[in-house]
Write an enzyme that holds these catalytic residues in place. Structure first.
Site, PDB file in Angstrom:
ATOM      1  N   ASP A  67       3.644   0.458  -8.068  1.00  0.00           N
ATOM      2  CA  ASP A  67       4.347   1.641  -8.552  1.00  0.00           C
ATOM      3  C   ASP A  67       5.689   1.727  -7.834  1.00  0.00           C
ATOM      4  OD1 ASP A  67       2.845   2.005  -6.227  1.00  0.00           O
ATOM      5  OD2 ASP A  67       1.592   3.556  -7.101  1.00  0.00           O
ATOM      6  N   GLU A 127       3.481   9.010 -10.206  1.00  0.00           N
ATOM      7  CA  GLU A 127       3.294  10.348  -9.656  1.00  0.00           C
ATOM      8  C   GLU A 127       3.411  11.452 -10.708  1.00  0.00           C
ATOM      9  OE1 GLU A 127       2.265  10.863  -6.785  1.00  0.00           O
ATOM     10  OE2 GLU A 127       2.892   9.234  -5.463  1.00  0.00           O
TER      11      GLU A 127
END
Length: 366
Positions: A67, A127
């Site tokens: 990520d 997120e």
């Protein structure tokens, strides 16, 4: 520069330039500056993502995912390489995740032959809205005949440098639960003229807790409410109550059964109190569920890691890859450190060499 120094430098460079959600121009530029000179093909299947394909002439590929997004947090670590972007911070280790996959890329560039081609995935929005889901839908995995995918997350609850995982349940499916109870306010001396939203909210809460508690203790799940607001003054019947909570589970049938149960409770309490009750749940991410077969294959290849006893009730959008094809997720222990998402999150950077070594072992042996 040693391999350990290299992966630490990658992490520090990326830590300085945190960006949010899918708007990651500096991050993508940095990744491109490292990957561009290497023997790989770069692509951007979705905004904010960068993929690097290393072709070893094989029929299929394995993928490694990182990520790339940060958090809207003002950093307070005092580190010399702290965030240069006010109000933004890599407080969840995504800078470290990227650094380890970049280090793998440099190693791959020097290899002449491997069992599989390798696809590196740098994705946005872990997120926020789940960039993994969009990357899966882009067709990039099919285009490169990816057979399985691997991911990793820093983990403060494990000793520094320990790599661990477990079969099946690892990280939970989750959603936010918002309950709005609408009644009718009246002076408390004329309570019979009102519809008590506070009393209805309390009854909803009581039954919701009982619903979750009725499940067997062997079923991993969680249903908790962390906030309740009701009324305006002490001498008036409350006209509105709001309950905010979280629902988490690993098995879809348990998860959706609890969601349905909350809506059934709402209807029951509505009928009994006259109040209106709205139950809203967002989509959330599926559970991170490590398949037995892939777990056993990695172990059989001679790749060692510790086995976790229990799963955790935190979510990760790596689960979308696992809905698409087999995927295995690991934790890399940080040892004693501030919590993830804390404004002072920091860790011993020596652990990065452990994670980088895991990726090389899998690429070489699996």
């Amino acid at each position: 520069m040693t391999e350990t120094e290299r992966v630490i430098q990658f992490r520090r460079d990326l830590h300085r330039i945190p960006e949010l959600d899918r708007d990651l121009p500096e991050t993508m530029a940095y990744l491109t500056s490292v990957l561009g000179p290497l023997r790989c093909t770069l692509s951007t299947p979705i905004p904010g993502a960068l993929c690097a394909f290393f072709d070893f002439g094989k029929a299929d590929a394995i993928a490694f995912r990182s990520d790339a997004d940060a958090l809207p947090i003002q950093e307070k670590t005092g580190l010399p390489f702290a965030s240069a972007h006010p109000g933004k911070m890599h407080a969840c280790g995504h800078d470290a995740h990227m650094a380890m996959v970049l280090d793998l890329a440099v190693w791959l560039d020097g290899q002449k032959d491997l069992p599989h081609n390798v696809l590196l995935l740098f994705q946005p929005a872990e997120e926020t809205t789940g960039g993994a889901k969009d990357l899966c839908r882009s067709g990039i995995l099919e285009a490169h005949h990816v057979r399985c995918v691997f991911g990793l997350h820093l983990w403060p609850e494990l000793p520094a440098g320990v790599i661990a995982s477990r079969k099946r349940e690892l990280m939970s499916r989750s959603c936010e639960v918002s309950v709005t109870v609408t009644g009718r306010s009246s002076h408390i001396a004329k309570a019979q003229e009102g519809l008590d939203a506070l009393a209805a909210g309390v009854e909803f809460y009581r039954r919701a807790v009982a619903l979750e508690a009725a499940l067997p203790p062997t079923v991993y799940r969680l249903l908790k409410f962390g906030r309740m607001e009701s009324g305006t003054v002490r001498n008036a019947v409350s006209g509105k109550t709001v309950l905010l909570g979280s629902l988490r589970a690993f098995e879809d049938d348990i998860f959706f059964s609890l969601q349905d149960g909350l809506r059934s409770i709402a209807k029951e309490v509505e009928a009994e109190t006259g109040c209106t009750i709205d139950v809203h749940t967002n989509d959330g991410y599926p559970a991170v569920w490590n398949p037995d077969g892939l777990y056993d294959q990695v172990k059989a290849a001679g790749i060692s890691f510790a086995e976790l006893t229990d799963p955790v009730m935190i979510s990760e959008d790596f689960s979308w890859y696992q809905r698409h094809l087999p995927g295995l997720f690991f934790f890399l222990g940080c040892g004693p450190s501030p919590a993830l998402h804390a404004d002072d999150f920091r860790f011993d950077e020596a652990i990065l060499a452990k994670g980088a070594a895991l990726w090389r072992q899998i690429a070489e042996k699996f």
